[in-house]
Every structure is written in structure tokens, then in C-alpha cells.
Write a protein that holds these residues in place. Structure first.
Motif, mmCIF file in Angstrom:
data_model
loop_
_atom_site.group_PDB
_atom_site.id
_atom_site.type_symbol
_atom_site.label_atom_id
_atom_site.label_comp_id
_atom_site.label_asym_id
_atom_site.label_seq_id
_atom_site.Cartn_x
_atom_site.Cartn_y
_atom_site.Cartn_z
ATOM 1 N N LEU A 22 20.721 22.500 29.597
ATOM 2 C CA LEU A 22 19.841 23.544 29.061
ATOM 3 C C LEU A 22 18.958 23.009 27.947
ATOM 4 O O LEU A 22 17.792 23.388 27.816
ATOM 5 N N PHE A 23 19.494 22.112 27.104
ATOM 6 C CA PHE A 23 18.729 21.518 26.001
ATOM 7 C C PHE A 23 17.508 20.776 26.550
ATOM 8 O O PHE A 23 16.396 20.933 26.050
ATOM 9 N N ARG A 24 17.703 19.964 27.601
ATOM 10 C CA ARG A 24 16.585 19.214 28.194
ATOM 11 C C ARG A 24 15.593 20.162 28.879
ATOM 12 O O ARG A 24 14.386 19.939 28.828
ATOM 13 N N ARG A 25 16.087 21.214 29.509
ATOM 14 C CA ARG A 25 15.175 22.196 30.121
ATOM 15 C C ARG A 25 14.302 22.850 29.067
ATOM 16 O O ARG A 25 13.127 23.089 29.291
ATOM 17 N N ARG A 26 14.910 23.178 27.917
ATOM 18 C CA ARG A 26 14.132 23.806 26.847
ATOM 19 C C ARG A 26 13.065 22.851 26.340
ATOM 20 O O ARG A 26 11.941 23.261 26.046
ATOM 21 N N GLU A 27 13.368 21.557 26.252
ATOM 22 C CA GLU A 27 12.366 20.583 25.815
ATOM 23 C C GLU A 27 11.178 20.541 26.764
ATOM 24 O O GLU A 27 10.054 20.337 26.336
ATOM 25 N N ARG A 28 11.447 20.720 28.054
ATOM 26 C CA ARG A 28 10.380 20.658 29.055
ATOM 27 C C ARG A 28 9.673 21.985 29.274
ATOM 28 O O ARG A 28 8.652 22.031 29.967
ATOM 29 N N ALA A 29 10.200 23.067 28.722
ATOM 30 C CA ALA A 29 9.641 24.406 28.968
ATOM 31 C C ALA A 29 8.221 24.506 28.432
ATOM 32 O O ALA A 29 7.955 24.187 27.280
ATOM 33 N N LYS A 30 7.322 24.937 29.278
ATOM 34 C CA LYS A 30 5.925 25.112 28.870
ATOM 35 C C LYS A 30 5.655 26.551 28.434
ATOM 36 O O LYS A 30 4.723 26.819 27.706
ATOM 37 N N ASN A 31 6.472 27.464 28.882
ATOM 38 C CA ASN A 31 6.330 28.875 28.575
ATOM 39 C C ASN A 31 7.200 29.216 27.365
ATOM 40 O O ASN A 31 8.405 28.978 27.367
ATOM 41 N N LEU A 38 16.076 30.185 26.699
ATOM 42 C CA LEU A 38 16.971 29.023 26.686
ATOM 43 C C LEU A 38 17.549 28.792 25.291
ATOM 44 O O LEU A 38 18.732 28.452 25.150
ATOM 45 N N THR A 39 16.746 29.005 24.253
ATOM 46 C CA THR A 39 17.233 28.874 22.882
ATOM 47 C C THR A 39 18.341 29.877 22.611
ATOM 48 O O THR A 39 19.348 29.543 21.969
ATOM 49 N N PHE A 40 18.179 31.083 23.090
ATOM 50 C CA PHE A 40 19.217 32.095 22.918
ATOM 51 C C PHE A 40 20.539 31.622 23.512
ATOM 52 O O PHE A 40 21.587 31.678 22.866
ATOM 53 N N PHE A 41 20.501 31.130 24.758
ATOM 54 C CA PHE A 41 21.738 30.674 25.406
ATOM 55 C C PHE A 41 22.310 29.436 24.720
ATOM 56 O O PHE A 41 23.525 29.316 24.550
ATOM 57 N N LEU A 42 21.445 28.520 24.307
ATOM 58 C CA LEU A 42 21.928 27.325 23.595
ATOM 59 C C LEU A 42 22.599 27.708 22.278
ATOM 60 O O LEU A 42 23.659 27.176 21.932
ATOM 61 N N ASN A 43 21.989 28.622 21.547
ATOM 62 C CA ASN A 43 22.579 29.051 20.278
ATOM 63 C C ASN A 43 23.915 29.745 20.496
ATOM 64 O O ASN A 43 24.845 29.574 19.706
ATOM 65 N N ARG A 44 24.025 30.542 21.561
ATOM 66 C CA ARG A 44 25.301 31.204 21.863
ATOM 67 C C ARG A 44 26.376 30.180 22.192
ATOM 68 O O ARG A 44 27.504 30.277 21.737
ATOM 69 N N MET A 45 26.013 29.173 22.992
ATOM 70 C CA MET A 45 26.977 28.134 23.348
ATOM 71 C C MET A 45 27.410 27.339 22.120
ATOM 72 O O MET A 45 28.590 27.058 21.936
ATOM 73 N N ALA A 46 26.452 26.980 21.284
ATOM 74 C CA ALA A 46 26.762 26.205 20.087
ATOM 75 C C ALA A 46 27.573 27.046 19.105
ATOM 76 O O ALA A 46 28.546 26.564 18.509
ATOM 77 N N HIS A 47 27.201 28.309 18.947
ATOM 78 C CA HIS A 47 27.907 29.190 18.010
ATOM 79 C C HIS A 47 29.360 29.393 18.427
ATOM 80 O O HIS A 47 30.253 29.461 17.584
ATOM 81 N N LYS A 48 29.588 29.465 19.717
ATOM 82 C CA LYS A 48 30.957 29.633 20.229
ATOM 83 C C LYS A 48 31.866 28.518 19.728
ATOM 84 O O LYS A 48 33.047 28.723 19.503
ATOM 85 N N HIS A 49 31.298 27.343 19.542
ATOM 86 C CA HIS A 49 32.080 26.182 19.119
ATOM 87 C C HIS A 49 31.801 25.779 17.676
ATOM 88 O O HIS A 49 32.208 24.710 17.246
ATOM 89 N N GLY A 51 28.912 25.095 16.077
ATOM 90 C CA GLY A 51 27.889 24.082 15.839
ATOM 91 C C GLY A 51 26.498 24.672 15.874
ATOM 92 O O GLY A 51 26.306 25.847 16.190
ATOM 93 N N TYR A 52 25.507 23.841 15.523
ATOM 94 C CA TYR A 52 24.117 24.272 15.557
ATOM 95 C C TYR A 52 23.227 23.049 15.747
ATOM 96 O O TYR A 52 23.396 22.046 15.049
ATOM 97 N N ILE A 53 22.314 23.131 16.702
ATOM 98 C CA ILE A 53 21.294 22.108 16.867
ATOM 99 C C ILE A 53 19.963 22.836 16.843
ATOM 100 O O ILE A 53 19.684 23.679 17.699
ATOM 101 N N GLY A 54 19.136 22.524 15.858
ATOM 102 C CA GLY A 54 17.860 23.209 15.673
ATOM 103 C C GLY A 54 16.910 23.018 16.841
ATOM 104 O O GLY A 54 16.952 22.012 17.552
ATOM 105 N N ARG A 55 16.041 23.987 17.007
ATOM 106 C CA ARG A 55 15.142 24.018 18.163
ATOM 107 C C ARG A 55 14.202 22.817 18.228
ATOM 108 O O ARG A 55 13.877 22.343 19.294
ATOM 109 N N GLY A 56 13.770 22.288 17.121
ATOM 110 C CA GLY A 56 12.823 21.174 17.150
ATOM 111 C C GLY A 56 13.469 19.807 17.047
ATOM 112 O O GLY A 56 12.776 18.799 16.979
ATOM 113 N N ALA A 57 14.796 19.741 17.052
ATOM 114 C CA ALA A 57 15.487 18.460 16.910
ATOM 115 C C ALA A 57 15.120 17.527 18.056
ATOM 116 O O ALA A 57 15.091 17.923 19.214
#
Length: 154
Positions: A22-31, A38-49, A51-57
Motif C-alpha cells: 500500500l505504501f508503494r501504491r500511495r507513492e505512485r498515486a496520481k489522484n 491509501l493514507t487512511f488505511f496505512l495510518n490505521r495499519m501503523a496505528h494498530k501496531h 507506529g507512524y510513517i509520515g506521508r512524505g517520507a
């Protein structure tokens, strides 16, 4: 690995294949809308464990996270090279919008904090619990608090 072991790995947060996909898909997302979903789902996955990885990392390759995302905070301005290994409870934080640039093949020990506009050279090692606020040359090791830089041998 049987199905039970795979499910346990996923529930503990050790299986991060879906997260990085999902992280790589978000990097490639043009829309922007799709990137936000995708950021919402990534944040939910990271929050569950925890952790946090910022959107522009900027993360090259897939870092090795032996303990999953447990307690890992990576600023949205951070840049991480290929083949890095990051243990639990690591903070890669920003100061005034400037975050660390970490080279290829680095190891960051448990509980380490790397803060501000610093550069960690290729194959650098940050010891557990070290607080890094200055640049680290290639192949060097940083240990203890206050941080000491030990010259590397390669």
C-alpha cells in the motif's frame, strides 16, 4: 510457514508485506483522493501496531523492521536509504520541517532517536538508546548518551 503461523505473524504486526504494498501504491498515486484513501488505511495499519510513517517520507526499498512497526516514528520529511534495519521504538523526527537523511545499509538500534537536519552516512550504526543530533560519517558507529562517534573500519 503454515496458515496459522502466517496469521499470527500478521496479527503481531511482523508481516508487513501488505503495508509496504500500500505504501508503494500511495507513492505512485496520481489522484489525491486515492492517495488520501491509501493514507487512511496505512495510518490505521501503523496505528494498530503503535507506529507512524509520515506521508512524505522517502524510503528506498523496504527497510527491515525485525519487530514490525512497534513504536517506530518516521517524520514525513525523512529520507531513508536501501537495506536499512530499524528496531522498535525508534524516532526519526523533524525540527522546523527538516528531518534526517539516512544512507544505505544503516542499522538503527532499539530506542534510538535521530532528530533534525542530520545525515547518517552509508552503513552507519546507531546504538540502542543513542540520541543523534549531528552528522554521522560513513561506516561509523554512534553509541550512548551523549552520542559518541566511533570511526568505522571497512
Amino acid at each position: 510457514m503454515n496458515l496459522r503461523e502466517q496469521l499470527l505473524d500478521y496479527s503481531y504486526g511482523n508481516d508487513l508485506r501488505r503495508f509496504w504494498s500500500l505504501f508503494r501504491r500511495r507513492e505512485r498515486a496520481k489522484n489525491k483522493f486515492w492517495a488520501d484513501i491509501l493514507t487512511f488505511f496505512l495510518n490505521r495499519m501503523a496505528h494498530k501496531h503503535g507506529g507512524y510513517i509520515g506521508r512524505g517520507a522517502s524510503i528506498s526499498g523496504i527497510p527491515s523492521l525485525p519487530h514490525g512497526l512497534h513504536g517506530i516514528y518516521i517524520s514525513r520529511y525523512a529520507s531513508i536509504g536501501k537495506d536499512c534495519r530499524i528496531y522498535q521504538n525508534v524516532t526519526i523526527g523533524e525540527v522546523n520541517g527538516k528531518a534526517p537523511r539516512i544512507g544505505d545499509g544503516c542499522l538503527i538500534g532499539a530506542g534510538a532517536a535521530i532528530i533534525g537536519d542530520v545525515r547518517i552516512g552509508n552503513h552507519g550504526k546507531i546504538g540502542a538508546g543513542a540520541v543523534v543530533h549531528t552528522d554521522v560519517p560513513d561506516n561509523a558507529t554512534v553509541v550512548a548518551q551523549p552520542a559518541r562517534v566511533l570511526p568505522g573500519k571497512r
